[in-house]
Design an enzyme around this catalytic site. Structure first.
Site, PDB file in Angstrom:
ATOM      1  N   PRO A   1       0.568  -0.662   0.346  1.00 42.61           N
ATOM      2  CG  PRO A   1      -1.087  -1.409   1.695  1.00 42.61           C
ATOM      3  CD  PRO A   1       0.201  -1.778   0.702  1.00 42.61           C
ATOM      4  CB  CYS A   2       1.235   3.498  -2.839  1.00 37.72           C
ATOM      5  SG  CYS A   2      -0.298   4.127  -2.802  1.00 37.72           S
ATOM      6  CD  GLN A   3      -2.816   3.921   0.827  1.00 37.90           C
ATOM      7  OE1 GLN A   3      -2.427   2.820   1.136  1.00 37.90           O
ATOM      8  NE2 GLN A   3      -4.764   3.413  -0.304  1.00 37.90           N
TER       9      GLN A   3
END
Length: 396
Positions: free
Chosen positions: A79-81
């Site tokens: 996940p890039c958040q």
């Protein structure tokens, strides 16, 4: 060659590695709609050979990787958040940081190679130390973080291992690079970080594939030969586009270019019927018009005769700003899900579950299929050549 996929999402990276010849023993994803997308396409065999895909809807932190047995490749995009330019930039302090789980998969499965993908924001100056820490963990995955040990202290221990030249039981040779998807024929200027590693005992040498497409080649085709407009049966614009800072004399001086032209939105959506509100176009799933597109400061859409701007998941800033196509006459509209899928190089047979906004979220988080395939084919070629070499050497 066998593989597993972590954080699969709508399947962009998984499709790319599949096209490269890898057989997925398992795909892990937790989002309901993304899992429905994967299951539906596997059931329909939307791409030959995927009917046997096994989707594990789970929190990866709860997963035991031992059940997959021996694999050649571990792939995934955590996940890039925590690192996204549009997020809160909490990085290692964010509970959504799943890089440790990717490292754990490499440690437990010990694949011959791995492919990790993530956002450009990972290279921000404020994250640089942590990014180096991620790569060090992948280089020495068995040297794990001790309980209550700060990540900075763990990084220091890993650096000491590297500088002392110690040879732990498991080591990977790791390289990373920022790639622009447009440079590899994807109709989108999507910059992403790729980290690729080969197990040291494979003794393989590898480098990232060279770009095959360029903006200069697109300028040449649009404003020197004008082949672009002829192909689309359009009249060429009278004026050179100021936004491209075009210098025709410089292009003509260089002569024909070795690379192919960047692909544009118009190239990507050719053959699709004009979308309408309320229902899908005949013979094309996920191709209906979502009304109400507007431009705002900083969200002006993507010109149809250039690659799309980076598609976003729609959770930051003004929703849909990067998912709007802009025409030369000033008209703007939202891309349909099918058009966005083409921009991400998903095949037309790939169906997306969920609402328009949910499907766009899946696409905004995805790896372009064709870009994943470029990297994966290069990795697969090296692994296959090594296997053949060992086979020949062991033959009587």
């Amino acid at each position: 060659m066998d593989s597993i996929e972590l954080f699969t999402g709508a399947g962009g990276l998984a499709l790319g590695t599949h096209l490269a010849g890898f057989h997925h023993r398992g795909l892990m994803e937790w989002n309901d709609d993304a899992c429905d997308t994967l299951r539906r396409n596997a059931k329909l065999n939307a791409l030959p050979g995927i009917s046997g895909w096994r989707v594990h809807q789970t929190d990866v932190r709860m997963m035991s990787f031992d059940l997959f047995g021996e694999v050649d490749l571990v792939a995934g995009g955590p996940p890039c958040q925590p690192f996204s330019l549009g997020g809160k930039h909490r990085a290692q302090d964010d509970s959504r940081n799943m890089f440790p789980e990717f490292v754990r998969a490499v440690r437990e499965l010990q694949p011959r190679a791995f492919i990790l993908e993530n956002v450009k924001g990972l290279l921000r100056q404020s994250f640089s130390n942590y990014f180096e820490y991620i790569k060090l963990q992948l280089e020495y995955p068995t040297i794990t973080k001790r309980r209550d040990e700060e990540w900075t202290d763990h990084r220091n221990r890993l650096e000491e291992v590297r500088t002392k030249g110690r040879k732990p039981e498991l080591k990977y040779n790791v390289v990373s690079e920022l790639l622009n998807a447009a440079d590899y024929g994807i109709p989108q200027t999507r910059e992403r970080v790729f980290v690729v590693g080969f197990r040291a005992d494979t003794e393989l040498e590898w480098h990232f594939p060279e770009p095959t497409h360029s903006l200069d080649a697109l300028k040449w085709e649009q404003f020197v030969t004008q082949e672009y407009w002829k192909r689309h049966r359009l009249r060429a614009p009278r004026n050179e586009p100021v936004a491209l800072k075009l210098k025709l004399k410089d292009l003509e001086k260089d002569g024909p270019l070795k690379t192919k032209p960047w692909r544009t939105i118009r190239d990507a959506i050719v053959g699709l019927p004009e979308p309408i509100v309320g229902r899908d176009a005949k013979d094309f799933s996920n191709h209906r018009l979502n009304p109400g597109a507007k431009v705002y400061p900083g969200h002006t859409g993507s010109p149809i005769d250039l690659p799309s701007k980076t598609l976003k998941a729609g959770v930051h800033g003004v929703p849909g700003g990067e998912n709007i196509v802009a025409y030369p006459d000033g008209l703007v509209r939202y891309l349909t899900v099918r058009e966005a899928a083409r921009v991400q190089t998903f095949p037309d047979t790939w169906l997306f579950e969920g609402s328009w906004s949910e499907a766009m979220r899946q696409l905004g988080n995805a790896v372009p299929v064709d870009l994943a395939a470029v990297i994966a084919r290069s990795v697969a070629a090296k692994l296959a050549a090594k296997s053949e070499h060992l086979k020949l050497r062991s033959a009587p």
